[in-house]
Motif scaffolding. Sequence first.
Motif, PDB file in Angstrom:
ATOM      1  N   ARG A  72       0.820  -1.212   0.000  1.00 22.02           N
ATOM      2  CA  ARG A  72       0.000   0.000   0.000  1.00 22.02           C
ATOM      3  C   ARG A  72       0.855   1.264   0.000  1.00 22.02           C
ATOM      4  O   ARG A  72       0.364   2.336  -0.350  1.00 22.02           O
ATOM      5  CB  ARG A  72      -0.915   0.010   1.231  1.00 22.02           C
ATOM      6  CG  ARG A  72      -1.948  -1.090   1.235  1.00 22.02           C
ATOM      7  CD  ARG A  72      -3.006  -0.865   0.193  1.00 22.02           C
ATOM      8  NE  ARG A  72      -3.817   0.311   0.510  1.00 22.02           N
ATOM      9  CZ  ARG A  72      -4.590   0.946  -0.336  1.00 22.02           C
ATOM     10  NH1 ARG A  72      -4.641   0.559  -1.598  1.00 22.02           N
ATOM     11  NH2 ARG A  72      -5.314   1.982   0.052  1.00 22.02           N
ATOM     12  N   ALA A  73       2.125   1.173   0.422  1.00 16.50           N
ATOM     13  CA  ALA A  73       2.962   2.375   0.476  1.00 16.50           C
ATOM     14  C   ALA A  73       4.428   1.994   0.360  1.00 16.50           C
ATOM     15  O   ALA A  73       4.965   1.310   1.231  1.00 16.50           O
ATOM     16  CB  ALA A  73       2.713   3.122   1.791  1.00 16.50           C
ATOM     17  N   TYR A  74       5.060   2.452  -0.706  1.00 16.15           N
ATOM     18  CA  TYR A  74       6.488   2.230  -0.902  1.00 16.15           C
ATOM     19  C   TYR A  74       7.266   3.482  -0.504  1.00 16.15           C
ATOM     20  O   TYR A  74       6.768   4.614  -0.630  1.00 16.15           O
ATOM     21  CB  TYR A  74       6.776   1.879  -2.366  1.00 16.15           C
ATOM     22  CG  TYR A  74       6.344   0.485  -2.736  1.00 16.15           C
ATOM     23  CD1 TYR A  74       7.205  -0.594  -2.549  1.00 16.15           C
ATOM     24  CD2 TYR A  74       5.071   0.242  -3.250  1.00 16.15           C
ATOM     25  CE1 TYR A  74       6.812  -1.874  -2.873  1.00 16.15           C
ATOM     26  CE2 TYR A  74       4.666  -1.042  -3.578  1.00 16.15           C
ATOM     27  CZ  TYR A  74       5.538  -2.099  -3.388  1.00 16.15           C
ATOM     28  OH  TYR A  74       5.143  -3.377  -3.701  1.00 16.15           O
ATOM     29  N   ASP A  85       8.939  -0.944   1.801  1.00 11.79           N
ATOM     30  CA  ASP A  85       7.538  -0.593   2.010  1.00 11.79           C
ATOM     31  C   ASP A  85       7.270  -0.515   3.502  1.00 11.79           C
ATOM     32  O   ASP A  85       8.153  -0.775   4.327  1.00 11.79           O
ATOM     33  CB  ASP A  85       6.591  -1.575   1.300  1.00 11.79           C
ATOM     34  CG  ASP A  85       6.688  -2.998   1.832  1.00 11.79           C
ATOM     35  OD1 ASP A  85       6.910  -3.178   3.046  1.00 11.79           O
ATOM     36  OD2 ASP A  85       6.521  -3.947   1.039  1.00 11.79           O
ATOM     37  N   VAL A  86       6.035  -0.140   3.873  1.00 12.49           N
ATOM     38  CA  VAL A  86       5.740   0.117   5.278  1.00 12.49           C
ATOM     39  C   VAL A  86       5.684  -1.146   6.121  1.00 12.49           C
ATOM     40  O   VAL A  86       5.580  -1.070   7.339  1.00 12.49           O
ATOM     41  CB  VAL A  86       4.422   0.909   5.428  1.00 12.49           C
ATOM     42  CG1 VAL A  86       4.602   2.336   4.951  1.00 12.49           C
ATOM     43  CG2 VAL A  86       3.275   0.229   4.705  1.00 12.49           C
ATOM     44  N   PRO A 100       4.576   4.210  -7.258  1.00 13.77           N
ATOM     45  CA  PRO A 100       4.532   5.537  -6.627  1.00 13.77           C
ATOM     46  C   PRO A 100       5.086   5.460  -5.209  1.00 13.77           C
ATOM     47  O   PRO A 100       4.918   4.457  -4.519  1.00 13.77           O
ATOM     48  CB  PRO A 100       3.031   5.876  -6.621  1.00 13.77           C
ATOM     49  CG  PRO A 100       2.431   5.006  -7.672  1.00 13.77           C
ATOM     50  CD  PRO A 100       3.240   3.746  -7.683  1.00 13.77           C
ATOM     51  N   LEU A 101       5.738   6.508  -4.780  1.00 13.59           N
ATOM     52  CA  LEU A 101       6.355   6.549  -3.468  1.00 13.59           C
ATOM     53  C   LEU A 101       5.536   7.403  -2.504  1.00 13.59           C
ATOM     54  O   LEU A 101       4.934   8.405  -2.903  1.00 13.59           O
ATOM     55  CB  LEU A 101       7.777   7.103  -3.566  1.00 13.59           C
ATOM     56  CG  LEU A 101       8.786   6.236  -4.334  1.00 13.59           C
ATOM     57  CD1 LEU A 101      10.030   7.035  -4.673  1.00 13.59           C
ATOM     58  CD2 LEU A 101       9.143   5.003  -3.526  1.00 13.59           C
ATOM     59  N   GLY A 145       7.180  13.168  -6.977  1.00 11.98           N
ATOM     60  CA  GLY A 145       5.750  13.242  -6.694  1.00 11.98           C
ATOM     61  C   GLY A 145       5.366  12.807  -5.299  1.00 11.98           C
ATOM     62  O   GLY A 145       4.277  12.255  -5.085  1.00 11.98           O
ATOM     63  N   CYS A 146       6.239  13.051  -4.318  1.00 12.58           N
ATOM     64  CA  CYS A 146       5.949  12.656  -2.942  1.00 12.58           C
ATOM     65  C   CYS A 146       6.770  13.527  -2.001  1.00 12.58           C
ATOM     66  O   CYS A 146       7.686  14.228  -2.431  1.00 12.58           O
ATOM     67  CB  CYS A 146       6.281  11.181  -2.725  1.00 12.58           C
ATOM     68  SG  CYS A 146       8.051  10.829  -2.709  1.00 12.58           S
ATOM     69  N   PRO A 147       6.453  13.491  -0.696  1.00 10.89           N
ATOM     70  CA  PRO A 147       7.288  14.224   0.262  1.00 10.89           C
ATOM     71  C   PRO A 147       8.719  13.684   0.272  1.00 10.89           C
ATOM     72  O   PRO A 147       8.936  12.476   0.276  1.00 10.89           O
ATOM     73  CB  PRO A 147       6.598  13.965   1.608  1.00 10.89           C
ATOM     74  CG  PRO A 147       5.178  13.629   1.260  1.00 10.89           C
ATOM     75  CD  PRO A 147       5.252  12.902  -0.057  1.00 10.89           C
TER      76      PRO A 147
END
Length: 383
Positions: free
Chosen positions: A79-81, A98-99, A139-140, A180-182
């Motif tokens: 769900r989050a890389y 990933d998380v 996406p990161l 495209g991410c923090p």
Amino acid sequence: MAADSRLARRINDRMALDLIAAAGRLSRTQLREQIGLAQPSVIDLVNRLLDAELIRVAGESDERTRGPRPQMYAIAGERAYVAGVHGSTGAIHAVVGDVSGWTSPTVSIPDPRLQDDPAPQVEAAIDAAFAAAGLAKHPLTAVVIGTGGAIDLSTGDIGHAPGLRHWQAHFIAPVRERLGCPVHLEREITLAAVAEDRFGGEESPERFALLWVGDGLGISCIDQGVPFRGFWGAAGEIGYLPLPSVGPDPAPPHTFQDLAGSSAVLALAHAHGLSDPTAEGAVRTAVEQGCQPFLEELADRLALGLHAIATVIDPGNVVLSGSTAAAGGADLAERVEAALASRTWQQVQVLHAKYAHGEEAILRAALLLATEHGRDAVWGRAA
């Protein structure tokens, strides 16, 4: 009351996610035992996290039971890389994860100084890390980049990085736009200290100052897991620390870098008859051959700088790290402690780093902090 219930759910959800991430996978019974909630509340919690796609079913328990084996739950890492990156004078190094805590192999691509715009090269290193893991680009959610020099905390950008010509002010905006991410920047010395604190084992002190002795010099203070960054983000740039001359030559004051940076250490080694081509090689040879005069003079130079530092921050514990310090190991640490004790009334224990010596430690800490940022971003979706 409704707000209080939502807050309680968020706290319990985060606690459950942290426990599952730490353990790898847990059953509802194990969650109930560790969180202390009633069984209906745990069932509701697990269902909520499943619906939010923050956890997934991960097989059954290995324990023998009279009835059906309980289901186990794991973090839905996909769900989050996240990514950790380190820019050095020789290459850009990257690792993705990933998380859930999964990590890719480390990759490196050539010298960032060859590029006027480092943003494409940072992206290329991250893409290479995905490829090394056999994954398509994802996406990161968060990226942490370690860099030499200082970070301007008022902008989150690089304040001063003399060793990386194009990694200067206005670096962060194009990188964030491209990824495209923090994106968060950290001093590489801070990351080394975080690595020693988190991965150095139970013997690592809760409060310490990590002194990095390599090509450059830097220090980072850790207090119960929290690094001190200073008001502007430049705390620990001790290479610029002015120090008196050493030896009989009445030259103008030196900086700490002039006395104990790799070039100075190598010159000192050659003066003592050591012919190694690198500072770390010379220190390693000196330890192996018992070259006392060289090691004592190097220890005295390090103690000179630490005396000034200890007078201001009273660290109690100093951990020596970096390539030069790693080559000296416990032998150099003991000599520095003795030399420092002869200079000051303060009691300072000097240790050699258990973990944080090189590139892998900095990258692992960058990915750890990126993972924490990623978890903060996505684990608020439940409740």
